[in-house]
Design a protein around this motif. Structure first.
Motif, PDB file in Angstrom:
ATOM      1  N   GLY A 114       0.817  -1.203   0.000  1.00  0.00           N
ATOM      2  CA  GLY A 114       0.000   0.000   0.000  1.00  0.00           C
ATOM      3  C   GLY A 114       0.847   1.247   0.000  1.00  0.00           C
ATOM      4  N   THR A 115       0.164   2.361  -0.103  1.00  0.00           N
ATOM      5  CA  THR A 115       0.871   3.638  -0.192  1.00  0.00           C
ATOM      6  C   THR A 115       1.490   4.033   1.148  1.00  0.00           C
ATOM      7  N   THR A 116       0.949   3.521   2.250  1.00  0.00           N
ATOM      8  CA  THR A 116       1.570   3.812   3.555  1.00  0.00           C
ATOM      9  C   THR A 116       3.010   3.306   3.558  1.00  0.00           C
ATOM     10  N   HIS A 117       3.200   2.098   3.062  1.00  0.00           N
ATOM     11  CA  HIS A 117       4.527   1.505   2.936  1.00  0.00           C
ATOM     12  C   HIS A 117       5.369   2.319   1.936  1.00  0.00           C
ATOM     13  N   ALA A 118       4.788   2.574   0.776  1.00  0.00           N
ATOM     14  CA  ALA A 118       5.536   3.240  -0.305  1.00  0.00           C
ATOM     15  C   ALA A 118       5.929   4.660   0.052  1.00  0.00           C
ATOM     16  N   ASP A 119       5.167   5.310   0.921  1.00  0.00           N
ATOM     17  CA  ASP A 119       5.512   6.677   1.320  1.00  0.00           C
ATOM     18  C   ASP A 119       6.874   6.729   2.025  1.00  0.00           C
ATOM     19  N   TYR A 120       7.277   5.623   2.650  1.00  0.00           N
ATOM     20  CA  TYR A 120       8.505   5.637   3.463  1.00  0.00           C
ATOM     21  C   TYR A 120       9.537   4.594   3.048  1.00  0.00           C
ATOM     22  N   PHE A 121       9.062   3.472   2.495  1.00  0.00           N
ATOM     23  CA  PHE A 121       9.971   2.385   2.107  1.00  0.00           C
ATOM     24  C   PHE A 121       9.762   2.107   0.625  1.00  0.00           C
ATOM     25  N   HIS A 122      10.810   2.310  -0.133  1.00  0.00           N
ATOM     26  CA  HIS A 122      10.698   2.204  -1.583  1.00  0.00           C
ATOM     27  C   HIS A 122      10.456   0.759  -2.020  1.00  0.00           C
ATOM     28  N   ARG A 123      10.974  -0.163  -1.284  1.00  0.00           N
ATOM     29  CA  ARG A 123      10.871  -1.580  -1.628  1.00  0.00           C
ATOM     30  C   ARG A 123      10.276  -2.343  -0.445  1.00  0.00           C
ATOM     31  N   ALA A 124      10.076  -3.640  -0.649  1.00  0.00           N
ATOM     32  CA  ALA A 124       9.788  -4.519   0.478  1.00  0.00           C
ATOM     33  C   ALA A 124      10.852  -4.303   1.549  1.00  0.00           C
ATOM     34  N   VAL A 125      10.457  -4.406   2.815  1.00  0.00           N
ATOM     35  CA  VAL A 125      11.453  -4.345   3.886  1.00  0.00           C
ATOM     36  C   VAL A 125      12.124  -5.716   3.923  1.00  0.00           C
ATOM     37  N   PRO A 126      13.422  -5.770   3.606  1.00  0.00           N
ATOM     38  CA  PRO A 126      14.065  -7.071   3.430  1.00  0.00           C
ATOM     39  C   PRO A 126      14.321  -7.786   4.750  1.00  0.00           C
ATOM     40  N   CYS A 127      14.222  -9.088   4.686  1.00  0.00           N
ATOM     41  CA  CYS A 127      14.604  -9.944   5.818  1.00  0.00           C
ATOM     42  C   CYS A 127      15.916 -10.628   5.448  1.00  0.00           C
ATOM     43  N   THR A 128      16.832 -10.634   6.382  1.00  0.00           N
ATOM     44  CA  THR A 128      18.126 -11.282   6.121  1.00  0.00           C
ATOM     45  C   THR A 128      17.948 -12.798   6.080  1.00  0.00           C
ATOM     46  N   GLY A 129      18.966 -13.472   5.551  1.00  0.00           N
ATOM     47  CA  GLY A 129      18.976 -14.935   5.579  1.00  0.00           C
ATOM     48  C   GLY A 129      19.503 -15.441   6.911  1.00  0.00           C
ATOM     49  N   ASP A 130      19.600 -16.762   7.031  1.00  0.00           N
ATOM     50  CA  ASP A 130      20.175 -17.342   8.251  1.00  0.00           C
ATOM     51  C   ASP A 130      21.637 -16.952   8.390  1.00  0.00           C
ATOM     52  N   MET A 131      22.054 -16.693   9.606  1.00  0.00           N
ATOM     53  CA  MET A 131      23.474 -16.485   9.860  1.00  0.00           C
ATOM     54  C   MET A 131      24.158 -17.864   9.878  1.00  0.00           C
ATOM     55  N   THR A 132      25.397 -17.886   9.449  1.00  0.00           N
ATOM     56  CA  THR A 132      26.136 -19.153   9.527  1.00  0.00           C
ATOM     57  C   THR A 132      26.535 -19.416  10.983  1.00  0.00           C
ATOM     58  N   HIS A 133      26.895 -20.657  11.256  1.00  0.00           N
ATOM     59  CA  HIS A 133      27.329 -20.975  12.619  1.00  0.00           C
ATOM     60  C   HIS A 133      28.613 -20.231  12.968  1.00  0.00           C
ATOM     61  N   ALA A 134      29.446 -20.015  11.977  1.00  0.00           N
ATOM     62  CA  ALA A 134      30.670 -19.241  12.246  1.00  0.00           C
ATOM     63  C   ALA A 134      30.304 -17.809  12.645  1.00  0.00           C
ATOM     64  N   GLN A 135      29.285 -17.253  12.010  1.00  0.00           N
ATOM     65  CA  GLN A 135      28.865 -15.883  12.361  1.00  0.00           C
ATOM     66  C   GLN A 135      28.253 -15.830  13.761  1.00  0.00           C
TER      67      GLN A 135
END
Lengths: 228, 228, 228, 228
Positions: A114-135
């Motif tokens: 919706g436009t509420t999202h688009a007014d402030y965030f140009h794209r989907a708000v991204p979710c990161t992937g899983d961190m590795t066990h080393a991380q």
């Protein structure tokens, strides 16, 4: 040192409570003075009611405490990674706000619906992937920052000023601490509305041109929202 | 007798209202003085607005009233069973908070889906099984405690400081009454977030190493959250 | 000029906050003086806490600013389109209230499922269709008004005093600014209840005669609700 | 006339607002003086903030206004039908509280899924069937009462002190106006919890013996909750 910035960071931290984004000590705000490369951040695990401007901790971009008798937020290395990578930002916020956190727990980007999202965030708000066990086993909070920066490769952090760290929660940012909290509040609201929308209509979507239109109403040379 | 503890228990009971965990008389907090084996608990069915420290009832671990003119909470035998079985705990809370109660009504453990959960609860928040008819028809509140203790066989109650009694609601505990209420508040929040997460993504899960990492940030010898 | 109307519009804007319909600057209310054809509207992007009656902007029905030093709401052309097309209305509201906005994001009309809805909205609250790219790229806010007016062909705007603009959010109206805000509040509440109802029972419906009965209790010559 | 009862009814009406059960004028409370057969009820369509004890209207059991210059609530005939049929009740409440209303809109009984429900409602909270067109077109509010009374054939109204009128909303009652509001508040809370429970686990249920146990803890000769 940086007394005005400490006041700003204090107020921004208290705004987290006023906007209903945190309970207990579940959030933190920082701001950077780009001229000196100093970052002012909330101390770790201190209740908001007790916070005073002089409790704010000053660190450099490598995480060394420059001033302050309390330990800085345990999330400080994540904040610093964002300041180093995203040059235009001046404030960073981390919360466990309810709906943004649930999208992070679900491991899903928050789609623009919706436009509420688009007014402030140009794209989907991204979710990161899983961190590795080393991380996870390594310098965890710094690695959290690295994972965010990696996720933003090719994205403009000031056009999409927030992220979901998978199974953790949101970070948001802005040109200063106040705008970072503002964006964290918007993020929580669009997260809630996207949740309800998806339950009402799992195939809901939006015309990309409408997204572009609303984003440009508030951002860039052709913006015409507000008093300029 | 135990005047400080009565004040603590009074404040903890009032915190249930402040944190939005109870309406009317739907909750109770107790605390134990381990030296004397005395437990201070809220009286039964008294409105929170009217509660005073001197209304608190003192009982021994067998449930005998040692001091106080009011009847103790009807849930007292459950509290006592927990104090007898879980040696490290100093405070116990029972509420009918909305989301934790719905997981209890659904008969489901609250799964760990994020770091918010892992920061305070090492494992899923367990839900007890059905009580037998003999337990329901017998010394019901004491049997409720027995069912909880049975469910925690092999679990560390201070690492997973809460439980759902099936079709009833949550109990939570901590080293003192304040921490018990804190944990009850966290429990309600993770219950709400797990509900929303499951609707967004029924197959959501979390890497067990991430759970371990967050739990150890706040618990045990390597904890580094807060001001120590 | 129109000092009383400015006060009314100011109060109506502040009521948006009191009723929980807006955060930040996410809403606006206007009212029209039909005698002069002047419209009083909130300035664009000004925080509610800072609003004063003298900040209200006066425009004519073509959108020319007649009085006021601030820029009118960017949604002004939408308001004006509604005043021009719907002769009986005296006030218009736009918000991004949570549940009404999610129905707009889902692209669905809010169906009448109960007497709460029927007491105020004679029909389903309609959702507009997609705007064309020419409309989005053109005079966008005026075109938004045109899309609403088009959607109301054959509907009585005072009998169904609200609309969802697809992927955007609700507009509501009434005989004056106060009634417009009242209707926007009802719209949010029926939107929430319709959402929950649809999750409980996807096939829920209502007898059209019951809708008619309730609408006529409050509207038209046979109304018998209230003190007259 | 009945000044004390007017005060009680006024307070009970204001409690609807305090407990978050109503907005605007969407609710009403009455109480009966059984000795005289007089009923005190809120006037129709008056805002709660403006209500005073002397505004309360006194009617007889046939609906004739005995005292008061304002018109009684339009729902008065429903209240009177309940007082005539349910001899033990002393107060009646009608609201459009969110979650109870959604179960009414869904046309579903609220099932007993936990001890919170069983503590106050012995059975599922029943939902009435559709009204006939003759009932809707006839003496509608009196017929609404008749439909409720019909639905309670074989049920004890003081053991299950509430009902959902299909596509409309809840009525609740009690021994006096205060208890009626209390029960309306419980009804809203169990409605919300049943909704969330059903989404978490569509097959959730409860052992009837546990229902019986909890109901008897608070009702009847063996009750042992509270201070007696």
């Amino acid at each position: 040192m940086l007394e005005n910035l400490k006041e700003e960071v204090l107020e921004a931290n208290l705004d987290l409570v006023r906007h209903g984004l945190v309970i207990f000590t579940w959030g933190n705000v920082s701001a950077i003075d780009r001229a000196s490369g100093r970052v002012v951040i909330k101390p770790s695990g201190v209740e908001y009611e007790a916070l005073k401007a002089e409790d704010m901790v000053v660190v450099d971009l490598d995480g060394n405490v420059v001033e302050g008798s309390l330990r800085p937020s345990s999330d400080t290395p994540t904040h610093l990674a964002l300041y180093r990578a995203f040059e235009g930002i001046g404030g960073v916020v981390h919360t466990h706000s309810t709906y943004a956190t649930t999208w992070a727990q679900a491991g899903l980007d928050i789609p623009s619906l919706g436009t509420t999202h688009a007014d402030y965030f140009h794209r989907a708000v991204p979710c990161t992937g899983d961190m590795t066990h080393a991380q996870i086993d390594g310098d965890y909070e710094a690695e959290t920052g690295a994972v965010i920066v990696e996720r933003f490769r090719g994205l403009d952090p000031l056009h999409t000023p927030g992220v979901l760290v998978k199974n953790h929660g949101p970070f948001a940012w802005g040109r200063d601490a106040h705008e970072a909290v503002y964006n964290a509040t918007v993020l929580e609201q669009v997260a809630k509305m996207a949740f309800v929308t998806k339950l009402l209509n799992p195939t809901a979507g939006i015309d990309p041109l409408l997204v572009e239109k609303h984003f440009r109403r508030k951002h860039g040379p052709d913006a015409y929202y507000g008093q300029k």
